[in-house]
Design a protein around this motif. Structure first.
Motif, PDB file in Angstrom:
ATOM      1  N   ALA A 134       0.833  -1.197   0.000  1.00 46.55           N
ATOM      2  CA  ALA A 134       0.000   0.000   0.000  1.00 46.55           C
ATOM      3  C   ALA A 134       0.871   1.252   0.000  1.00 46.55           C
ATOM      4  CB  ALA A 134      -0.898  -0.003   1.231  1.00 46.55           C
ATOM      5  N   VAL A 135       0.343   2.326  -0.552  1.00 47.14           N
ATOM      6  CA  VAL A 135       1.058   3.607  -0.542  1.00 47.14           C
ATOM      7  C   VAL A 135       1.115   4.127   0.893  1.00 47.14           C
ATOM      8  CG1 VAL A 135       0.975   6.021  -1.274  1.00 47.14           C
ATOM      9  CG2 VAL A 135       0.478   4.191  -2.909  1.00 47.14           C
ATOM     10  N   VAL A 136       2.310   4.522   1.302  1.00 45.69           N
ATOM     11  CA  VAL A 136       2.534   5.085   2.629  1.00 45.69           C
ATOM     12  C   VAL A 136       3.168   6.453   2.433  1.00 45.69           C
ATOM     13  CG1 VAL A 136       3.805   4.819   4.798  1.00 45.69           C
ATOM     14  CG2 VAL A 136       2.811   2.811   3.685  1.00 45.69           C
ATOM     15  N   GLU A 137       2.699   7.440   3.209  1.00 46.09           N
ATOM     16  CA  GLU A 137       3.252   8.790   3.111  1.00 46.09           C
ATOM     17  C   GLU A 137       3.505   9.354   4.499  1.00 46.09           C
ATOM     18  OE1 GLU A 137       0.611  11.048   0.528  1.00 46.09           O
ATOM     19  OE2 GLU A 137       1.707  10.268  -1.217  1.00 46.09           O
ATOM     20  N   HIS A 138       4.577  10.145   4.609  1.00 43.76           N
ATOM     21  CA  HIS A 138       4.964  10.815   5.850  1.00 43.76           C
ATOM     22  C   HIS A 138       5.267  12.270   5.519  1.00 43.76           C
ATOM     23  CE1 HIS A 138       5.526   6.979   7.988  1.00 43.76           C
ATOM     24  NE2 HIS A 138       6.002   6.545   6.843  1.00 43.76           N
ATOM     25  N   GLN A 139       4.689  13.197   6.267  1.00 38.84           N
ATOM     26  CA  GLN A 139       4.921  14.634   6.077  1.00 38.84           C
ATOM     27  C   GLN A 139       5.774  15.148   7.223  1.00 38.84           C
ATOM     28  OE1 GLN A 139       3.035  16.473   3.501  1.00 38.84           O
ATOM     29  NE2 GLN A 139       4.524  18.066   3.888  1.00 38.84           N
ATOM     30  N   ARG A 140       6.756  15.980   6.916  1.00 39.22           N
ATOM     31  CA  ARG A 140       7.562  16.653   7.937  1.00 39.22           C
ATOM     32  C   ARG A 140       7.892  18.033   7.414  1.00 39.22           C
ATOM     33  NH1 ARG A 140      12.805  13.887  10.408  1.00 39.22           N
ATOM     34  NH2 ARG A 140      11.247  12.672  11.503  1.00 39.22           N
ATOM     35  N   GLY A 141       7.316  19.039   8.026  1.00 42.54           N
ATOM     36  CA  GLY A 141       7.535  20.408   7.548  1.00 42.54           C
ATOM     37  C   GLY A 141       7.096  20.528   6.100  1.00 42.54           C
ATOM     38  N   ARG A 198      20.938  18.431   1.005  1.00 41.09           N
ATOM     39  CA  ARG A 198      21.632  17.720   2.071  1.00 41.09           C
ATOM     40  C   ARG A 198      21.845  18.634   3.274  1.00 41.09           C
ATOM     41  NH1 ARG A 198      25.849  14.576  -1.918  1.00 41.09           N
ATOM     42  NH2 ARG A 198      24.209  13.445  -3.029  1.00 41.09           N
ATOM     43  N   GLY A 199      22.077  18.033   4.419  1.00 38.24           N
ATOM     44  CA  GLY A 199      22.308  18.800   5.640  1.00 38.24           C
ATOM     45  C   GLY A 199      21.024  19.213   6.337  1.00 38.24           C
ATOM     46  N   ARG A 200      19.890  18.673   5.909  1.00 33.43           N
ATOM     47  CA  ARG A 200      18.599  19.010   6.520  1.00 33.43           C
ATOM     48  C   ARG A 200      17.976  17.809   7.242  1.00 33.43           C
ATOM     49  NH1 ARG A 200      15.650  22.694   1.869  1.00 33.43           N
ATOM     50  NH2 ARG A 200      17.562  23.536   0.984  1.00 33.43           N
ATOM     51  N   GLY A 201      18.732  16.728   7.340  1.00 35.92           N
ATOM     52  CA  GLY A 201      18.216  15.537   8.010  1.00 35.92           C
ATOM     53  C   GLY A 201      17.309  14.677   7.146  1.00 35.92           C
ATOM     54  N   LEU A 202      17.261  14.955   5.842  1.00 41.58           N
ATOM     55  CA  LEU A 202      16.351  14.222   4.965  1.00 41.58           C
ATOM     56  C   LEU A 202      16.764  12.763   4.774  1.00 41.58           C
ATOM     57  CD1 LEU A 202      15.586  16.962   2.277  1.00 41.58           C
ATOM     58  CD2 LEU A 202      14.115  16.198   4.163  1.00 41.58           C
ATOM     59  N   SER A 203      18.060  12.484   4.703  1.00 41.25           N
ATOM     60  CA  SER A 203      18.507  11.095   4.547  1.00 41.25           C
ATOM     61  C   SER A 203      18.121  10.261   5.765  1.00 41.25           C
ATOM     62  CB  SER A 203      20.019  11.019   4.348  1.00 41.25           C
ATOM     63  OG  SER A 203      20.390  11.615   3.139  1.00 41.25           O
ATOM     64  N   LYS A 204      18.328  10.814   6.938  1.00 36.84           N
ATOM     65  CA  LYS A 204      17.967  10.095   8.165  1.00 36.84           C
ATOM     66  C   LYS A 204      16.457   9.894   8.224  1.00 36.84           C
ATOM     67  CE  LYS A 204      18.538   9.976  13.129  1.00 36.84           C
ATOM     68  NZ  LYS A 204      19.116  10.611  14.310  1.00 36.84           N
ATOM     69  N   TRP A 205      15.696  10.911   7.895  1.00 34.25           N
ATOM     70  CA  TRP A 205      14.238  10.794   7.913  1.00 34.25           C
ATOM     71  C   TRP A 205      13.774   9.771   6.876  1.00 34.25           C
ATOM     72  CZ3 TRP A 205      10.403  14.043   4.895  1.00 34.25           C
ATOM     73  CH2 TRP A 205       9.089  13.758   5.291  1.00 34.25           C
ATOM     74  N   LEU A 206      14.370   9.793   5.688  1.00 30.14           N
ATOM     75  CA  LEU A 206      14.037   8.803   4.660  1.00 30.14           C
ATOM     76  C   LEU A 206      14.283   7.394   5.200  1.00 30.14           C
ATOM     77  CD1 LEU A 206      13.299   7.885   1.789  1.00 30.14           C
ATOM     78  CD2 LEU A 206      15.650   8.470   1.098  1.00 30.14           C
ATOM     79  N   MET A 207      15.414   7.175   5.850  1.00 35.40           N
ATOM     80  CA  MET A 207      15.706   5.862   6.424  1.00 35.40           C
ATOM     81  C   MET A 207      14.702   5.491   7.508  1.00 35.40           C
ATOM     82  SD  MET A 207      18.045   4.133   4.979  1.00 35.40           S
ATOM     83  CE  MET A 207      18.209   2.900   6.278  1.00 35.40           C
ATOM     84  N   GLU A 208      14.303   6.449   8.327  1.00 35.06           N
ATOM     85  CA  GLU A 208      13.283   6.183   9.349  1.00 35.06           C
ATOM     86  C   GLU A 208      11.983   5.715   8.697  1.00 35.06           C
ATOM     87  OE1 GLU A 208      12.984   9.905  11.454  1.00 35.06           O
ATOM     88  OE2 GLU A 208      14.883   9.581  12.506  1.00 35.06           O
ATOM     89  N   CYS A 209      11.598   6.369   7.614  1.00 31.42           N
ATOM     90  CA  CYS A 209      10.365   6.004   6.906  1.00 31.42           C
ATOM     91  C   CYS A 209      10.473   4.616   6.284  1.00 31.42           C
ATOM     92  CB  CYS A 209      10.039   7.047   5.837  1.00 31.42           C
ATOM     93  SG  CYS A 209       9.647   8.687   6.505  1.00 31.42           S
ATOM     94  N   ILE A 210      11.624   4.308   5.710  1.00 35.25           N
ATOM     95  CA  ILE A 210      11.829   2.983   5.110  1.00 35.25           C
ATOM     96  C   ILE A 210      11.734   1.909   6.178  1.00 35.25           C
ATOM     97  CG2 ILE A 210      13.544   1.477   4.017  1.00 35.25           C
ATOM     98  CD1 ILE A 210      14.569   4.076   2.557  1.00 35.25           C
ATOM     99  N   MET A 211      12.465   2.099   7.265  1.00 38.21           N
ATOM    100  CA  MET A 211      12.511   1.077   8.305  1.00 38.21           C
ATOM    101  C   MET A 211      11.165   0.915   9.021  1.00 38.21           C
ATOM    102  SD  MET A 211      15.502   0.000   7.729  1.00 38.21           S
ATOM    103  CE  MET A 211      15.704  -1.200   9.031  1.00 38.21           C
ATOM    104  N   ALA A 212      10.307   1.926   8.976  1.00 38.17           N
ATOM    105  CA  ALA A 212       8.992   1.863   9.623  1.00 38.17           C
ATOM    106  C   ALA A 212       7.895   1.350   8.686  1.00 38.17           C
ATOM    107  CB  ALA A 212       8.610   3.250  10.150  1.00 38.17           C
ATOM    108  N   HIS A 213       8.199   1.165   7.418  1.00 42.91           N
ATOM    109  CA  HIS A 213       7.159   0.758   6.466  1.00 42.91           C
ATOM    110  C   HIS A 213       6.505  -0.542   6.938  1.00 42.91           C
ATOM    111  CE1 HIS A 213       5.120  -0.544   2.847  1.00 42.91           C
ATOM    112  NE2 HIS A 213       5.266   0.694   2.390  1.00 42.91           N
ATOM    113  N   PRO A 214       5.179  -0.590   6.997  1.00 42.58           N
ATOM    114  CA  PRO A 214       4.499  -1.767   7.554  1.00 42.58           C
ATOM    115  C   PRO A 214       4.779  -3.076   6.820  1.00 42.58           C
ATOM    116  CG  PRO A 214       2.911  -0.211   6.617  1.00 42.58           C
ATOM    117  CD  PRO A 214       4.244   0.464   6.613  1.00 42.58           C
TER     118      PRO A 214
END
Length: 159
Positions: free
Chosen positions: A12-19, A98-114
């Motif tokens: 299923a499509v999963v989306e996460h919004q941050r700022g 880069r330098g805005r925490g986007l890579s870390k947030w992307l990884m958080e979203c990947i690892m949390a995918h149901p």
């Protein structure tokens, strides 16, 4: 005994919004020009053909990072059986973001995918992002002698 299979086409499509940013697995949002433009110039996929990138996207769970305007600024893909194993590849954030925490947030979203929970093994290859991936539990391969590969580093030059 009759067996049944889930007829769902994919996760299923999963989306996460941050700022002002969005991470989405909605394949229709992906900008093939952005993904190919980055990959064909990076160290791990230099010279990769657009058609190969397109096929790799079609056969993976892809994550795009988008700014408020909808422009794509990052990407990652996961190849998995969604039961036991996942390969993480092609992770990037465009240099100007880069330098805005986007890579870390992307990884958080990947690892949390149901659909990626409870997997026994994840693998990835990296030359220079060990610090990012170690934050998510990735370590050097402990039993390297058990792993084998068939690697053709010049395959994109012949296509």
């Amino acid at each position: 005994m009759e067996s049944t299979c889930d007829t769902r086409v994919g996760p299923a499509v999963v989306e996460h919004q941050r700022g002002d940013f969005l991470v989405s697995t909605d394949r229709s949002r992906l900008d093939l020009d952005v993904v190919h433009g980055f990959l064909t110039n990076c160290y791990w996929a230099k010279g990769i053909a657009r058609e190969v990138v397109k096929r790799s996207i079609e056969h993976a769970l892809c994550f795009g990072v988008y700014e408020a305007s909808g422009a794509q600024v990052g990407f990652a893909r996961v190849v998995s059986d969604f039961a036991t194993f996942a390969y993480l590849g092609d992770v990037f954030v465009l240099e100007s973001y880069r330098g805005r925490g986007l890579s870390k947030w992307l990884m958080e979203c990947i690892m949390a995918h149901p659909d990626l929970q409870g997997l026994r093994r994840w693998i990835l290859l990296t030359r220079d992002a060990h610090g990012l991936y170690s934050q998510f539990g990735f370590t050097p391969v402990k039993a390297a002698e058990r792993y084998m590969e068939l690697h053709d580093p010049n395959v994109y030059e012949r296509q």
